[in-house]
Each structure stands twice: as structure tokens, then as C-alpha cells.
Motif scaffolding. Structure first.
Motif, PDB file in Angstrom:
ATOM      1  N   SER A  48      -5.518  -1.579  -9.580  1.00 49.13           N
ATOM      2  CA  SER A  48      -5.679  -0.701  -8.700  1.00 49.13           C
ATOM      3  C   SER A  48      -4.679   0.443  -8.897  1.00 49.13           C
ATOM      4  O   SER A  48      -4.980   1.663  -8.791  1.00 49.13           O
ATOM      5  CB  SER A  48      -5.762  -1.053  -7.318  1.00 49.13           C
ATOM      6  OG  SER A  48      -6.626  -2.169  -6.862  1.00 49.13           O
TER       7      SER A  48
ATOM      8  N   THR B 262      -5.695   4.392 -10.210  1.00 49.14           N
ATOM      9  CA  THR B 262      -5.453   5.535  -9.216  1.00 49.14           C
ATOM     10  C   THR B 262      -4.644   6.628 -10.037  1.00 49.14           C
ATOM     11  O   THR B 262      -5.024   7.820  -9.951  1.00 49.14           O
ATOM     12  CB  THR B 262      -4.655   5.004  -8.054  1.00 49.14           C
ATOM     13  OG1 THR B 262      -5.406   4.000  -7.182  1.00 49.14           O
ATOM     14  CG2 THR B 262      -4.183   6.207  -7.074  1.00 49.14           C
TER      15      THR B 262
ATOM     16  N   PHE C 136      -3.983  -5.565  -7.864  1.00 47.12           N
ATOM     17  CA  PHE C 136      -3.008  -4.852  -7.362  1.00 47.12           C
ATOM     18  C   PHE C 136      -2.560  -3.837  -8.614  1.00 47.12           C
ATOM     19  O   PHE C 136      -2.901  -2.648  -8.422  1.00 47.12           O
ATOM     20  CB  PHE C 136      -1.800  -5.183  -6.972  1.00 47.12           C
ATOM     21  CG  PHE C 136      -0.609  -4.361  -6.393  1.00 47.12           C
ATOM     22  CD1 PHE C 136      -0.702  -3.554  -5.250  1.00 47.12           C
ATOM     23  CD2 PHE C 136       0.546  -4.416  -7.476  1.00 47.12           C
ATOM     24  CE1 PHE C 136       0.219  -2.582  -5.165  1.00 47.12           C
ATOM     25  CE2 PHE C 136       1.329  -3.441  -7.142  1.00 47.12           C
ATOM     26  CZ  PHE C 136       1.586  -2.652  -5.988  1.00 47.12           C
TER      27      PHE C 136
ATOM     28  N   PHE D   1       0.923  -1.146  -0.190  1.00 49.43           N
ATOM     29  CA  PHE D   1       0.109  -0.057  -0.030  1.00 49.43           C
ATOM     30  C   PHE D   1       0.966   1.190   0.107  1.00 49.43           C
ATOM     31  O   PHE D   1       0.372   2.172  -0.188  1.00 49.43           O
ATOM     32  CB  PHE D   1      -0.839  -0.076   1.427  1.00 49.43           C
ATOM     33  CG  PHE D   1      -0.189  -0.004   2.473  1.00 49.43           C
ATOM     34  CD1 PHE D   1       0.354   1.078   3.184  1.00 49.43           C
ATOM     35  CD2 PHE D   1       0.152  -1.225   3.135  1.00 49.43           C
ATOM     36  CE1 PHE D   1       0.609   1.094   4.221  1.00 49.43           C
ATOM     37  CE2 PHE D   1       0.734  -1.330   4.374  1.00 49.43           C
ATOM     38  CZ  PHE D   1       1.139  -0.181   4.910  1.00 49.43           C
TER      39      PHE D   1
ATOM     40  N   PHE E  27       0.796   3.651  -2.992  1.00 45.60           N
ATOM     41  CA  PHE E  27      -0.496   4.570  -3.569  1.00 45.60           C
ATOM     42  C   PHE E  27       0.021   6.116  -3.242  1.00 45.60           C
ATOM     43  O   PHE E  27      -0.347   6.966  -4.065  1.00 45.60           O
ATOM     44  CB  PHE E  27      -1.562   4.150  -2.843  1.00 45.60           C
ATOM     45  CG  PHE E  27      -2.011   2.808  -3.471  1.00 45.60           C
ATOM     46  CD1 PHE E  27      -2.692   2.908  -4.663  1.00 45.60           C
ATOM     47  CD2 PHE E  27      -1.789   1.630  -2.823  1.00 45.60           C
ATOM     48  CE1 PHE E  27      -3.143   1.584  -5.189  1.00 45.60           C
ATOM     49  CE2 PHE E  27      -2.146   0.525  -3.512  1.00 45.60           C
ATOM     50  CZ  PHE E  27      -2.809   0.336  -4.779  1.00 45.60           C
TER      51      PHE E  27
END
Length: 432
Positions: A356, A360, A353, A298, A301
Motif C-alpha cells: 500500500s 501510494t 502495508f 495510517f 500516508f
């Protein structure tokens, strides 16, 4: 604006009819010699347009106080001059060159994609199929006429794995139909390849990537099923892995190609240092997150958010590509968070993953770019409105400006008078 003595003749300088009356100032001279110039009308584009002749007479066959070319004469001149279109052999040669160039680019991207392969339920698939993005970008750049280049490129890629057969031709056709469907759906949605609007990012995700790539996944899985390489029970996992790899290729490659074609680079040295440091930090944090014993994926991000807010698509697209490539490499080796899992679980976690990450970076950068354009348009509208006000009412704006300046000067004098009395009470109340 008026035309100078050496300016080229324009077809919009319409001619006036000849004065055929027996009397009048132009009876003794050449037709139209003593006619006054007609009033000029300013066109919205800024060019000077002469008023039309009375009675709707065409410009051909009429006299004129200033010679001009009619639209029909301009067309005839262009048809016989250097502006004529290219001959059919030249156009055919250009088309063949484009097809071969697209096929070569597709083949090169395919060879890069084959460097990382995984085996899902007995079928060899690529987690990140780069040629799907190359094909879609080529369709938007040159149109559907270069579709044979996609087919040739896919045949060249499959020929390096196995001999060309009927099944490889069918698979090549499926990989050609998928980007064609994506291109058609995006055209229907009003997609702009510049990705400067949020709706463009959403269309690329749901129509270009997730929607159109279902065709290539279905054709490829059906081919493997027809050749007996996979049983019926393995169709769904293979189709999902195939579809995710093609869709991710669109989400990752198309924004990067847009950045390469239309870059929005930093204008100063500090900007370049920040952009370079951003990419280096993104790669370092991704490696740390993958190979750390803790689950830290994470951490990438916030870096994608930083890239999108500071550099828009120029920063988010390469950053998403770096993260996806490093994640695919670790998944193919089953290292880091992908260790100790079945290949189906690895592909599911990897594609979730990567999608995502791509979503983003792409959607946030599109949103930031769209808001920047809205702010620029508002500023331009305010500037134009101020110019219009100054043009229409200059006498009303200037006195207000002088009055405001006078009030500011008076206030300044009062402040200086209040401070200049050496601190004595009432020093500003003195003389007078």
C-alpha cells in the motif's frame, strides 16, 4: 542556412549534371563553371538541401558548382575512418565487465536483504528482497545480455548460506527468469523506465512486480518442497511470502534507482530544507506509528502524499523506502503492531502495508509528473502558436497593440483628470 567557406562538405549537397551541350554559356569553360546556383530548399530540420539533379542522375560522376559527398562516399569514409565499430574482443570485454558488475550489485543487494529474515512455516524468507529490483533495473539499462550476471549474483548469495548444489543452481535460474519475464512484459506494454506516466506506474506494479515475480516464488517454493524442507501443507504460505518479498523489492528499489539515475532535485535552499525535513519527519512518524501502543500506521500516508505532490518521484520513492525498511525491521523482531501474532499473520500484515505504501507513492507521483508534462506541452504549444501568428500577421497584431496601449493611456489620463480637480464636482469637465 547557407554554408560558409570553411564549412564541412555534406552529402546532401547534391551535384548537378555536366553541361554537355555544344552551345551555351558553359561551352567554353569547365563543366558547370557558369551554371547558376540551384535554389535552396529548407529542410524541416533547418539544414540546407540542394535540389536533386534533373533526370534522377546520381551524384557520383557528375559535375557540380559546389563539391559534395554522396551517401555512398560518406559510408565508405566512415567504414575506413575512426567511426568504425569496436572489435569483437573489445565488445566481449565490455560485456564481461557489465556481467560482473551486475553480479556484484546483485550480491551486495542480496547481502543487505539477508539482514532481515523471517521463518514462515519452516522456510526462511526475506520480507524485502532488494536484488529483484536491482535485476530488473539492470535489464532495462543494459538489456537481457547481462542475465548471466543475475545468475552469478544469486549463486554468490546462496553460497554464503549453504554449499552450492543443483538446487541452488535451479533457484538461481528461477531468480533470473523472473526479472526476465518482468522485463519482457513491460516491454510489450510500452513501459518507460522514467516512470513519468501513470500507465508506467501501473505496468510496474501489475506486470513487473506482481506478475513477473511469480516465477521466482514458484521455483523457490518448488525447490524447498523438493529438498523436503517444507511439506505440501505449507506450500501456499511460503509461496505467498516469497512472492510478496520479491514483488516489494521491485516496487521499492526500481523507483529509487530511477531517482538516482535521473534526479529532479530542488533548485533553491528552501527546497532542499523541505526535502530533508520531509525524510526526517517520515522516519520519525513511522517510528512513532510502529512503536506506539495505538494503531497509528495510517499516519505515514499523508506524508507520502506530501512527498509525491511536492517532489514527485524524487520525494515519494525514498520516503516509501524509509517506511518499508522500518516496517520490515519491526516485523522481523515482532515488535509494535506485529507483536503477539503468528509469523503468517505478521507477513500478511507487513506485505499488505508495504505494498500500500509503495502503490501510494509510486502511482501518485507518476500522476503528478504526467500532468506536469501535459501542462508544459500546452504552454509550449501556445507559445509556438503565438509566434506563428506574429510571423504570419505582424501588421494585424501591431495596430491592435497600439490601439490597446492608446486606450489604456486615455483611461489613465481620465482617471488622473478625475482625481486632479481638488475634489470639486465637475472638475474634469472644464476647459474646452
Amino acid at each position: 542556412m547557407t554554408r560558409g567557406p570553411d564549412a564541412p562538405r555534406r552529402w546532401w549537397h547534391l551535384a548537378r549534371p555536366r553541361d554537355r551541350g555544344p552551345a551555351g554559356p558553359g561551352a567554353g569553360g569547365p563543366p558547370g563553371a557558369h551554371e547558376p546556383a540551384p535554389p535552396e530548399e529548407a529542410a524541416p530540420s533547418g539544414v540546407t538541401v540542394r535540389s536533386a539533379p534533373p533526370g534522377g542522375a546520381p551524384p557520383e560522376g557528375t559535375g557540380s558548382w559546389r563539391a559534395g559527398l554522396s551517401l555512398e562516399q560518406l559510408r565508405r569514409t566512415g567504414a575506413g575512418g575512426g567511426g568504425r565499430p569496436a572489435e569483437p574482443p573489445v565488445r566481449a570485454l565490455r560485456l564481461v565487465t557489465l556481467i560482473l558488475a551486475v553480479g556484484l550489485a546483485y550480491y551486495g543487494a542480496g547481502r543487505l536483504g539477508l539482514l532481515r529474515q523471517v521463518v514462515v512455516e519452516g522456510a526462511v524468507v526475506t520480507p524485502l528482497w532488494l536484488p529483484s529490483g536491482v535485476a530488473l533495473a539492470a535489464l532495462f539499462a543494459f538489456g537481457p545480455r547481462i542475465a548471466p550476471g543475475i545468475t552469478l549474483g544469486m549463486l554468490a548469495v546462496t553460497s554464503t548460506i549453504s554449499p552450492v548444489s543443483t538446487f541452488s543452481v535451479v533457484m538461481a535460474v528461477g531468480n533470473t527468469l523472473a526479472p526476465l519475464l518482468s522485463w519482457y512484459l513491460l516491454r510489450l506494454a510500452g513501459f518507460r523506465p522514467s516512470l513519468e506516466r501513470l500507465r508506467d506506474g501501473l505496468a510496474l506494479v501489475f506486470l513487473g512486480a506482481l506478475g513477473g515475480m511469480t516465477v521466482s516464488a514458484a521455483v523457490g517454493t518448488g525447490t524447498l518442497l523438493a529438498t523436503g524442507e517444507i511439506p505440501w501443507t505449507h506450500v501456499w504460505p511460503v509461496w505467498a511470502a516469497w512472492w510478496a518479498g520479491d514483488a516489494l523489492g521491485v516496487l521499492v528499489v526500481v523507483p529509487v534507482l530511477v531517482v538516482l539515475i535521473r534526479p529532479r532535485l530542488p533548485r533553491d535552499v528552501l527546497g532542499w530544507v523541505e526535502l530533508t525535513g520531509l525524510f526526517a519527519v517520515t522516519a520519525a512518524f513511522t517510528l512513532v506509528a510502529i512503536y506506539s501502543p495505538l494503531d497509528l500506521l495510517f499516519l505515514v500516508f499523508p506524508l507520502l502524499v506530501w512527498a509525491a505532490l511536492r517532489f514527485e518521484l524524487t520525494g515519494s520513492a525514498p520516503a516509501a523506502l524509509i517506511v518499508s525498511v522500518l516496517a520490515v525491521t519491526a516485523a522481523a523482531r515482532q515488535e509494535g503492531p506485529f507483536a503477539g501474532r503468528t509469523m503468517g499473520e505478521v507477513m500478511l500484515n507487513l506485505q499488505a502495508f508495504n505494498v500500500s505504501v509503495a502503490l501510494t507513492g509510486l502511482l501518485l507521483s507518476s500522476l503528478v509528473t504526467e500532468r506536469r508534462h501535459v501542462r508544459e506541452r500546452i504552454e509550449d504549444a501556445c507559445r509556438e502558436l503565438a509566434e506563428v501568428v506574429d510571423t504570419l500577421a505582424p501588421s494585424a497584431s501591431r495596430p491592435r497593440t497600439r490601439e490597446a496601449e492608446g486606450s489604456r493611456e486615455a483611461g489613465t489620463r481620465r482617471e488622473e483628470g478625475g482625481r486632479g480637480g481638488g475634489g470639486r464636482p465637475g472638475a474634469g469637465w472644464g476647459a474646452g
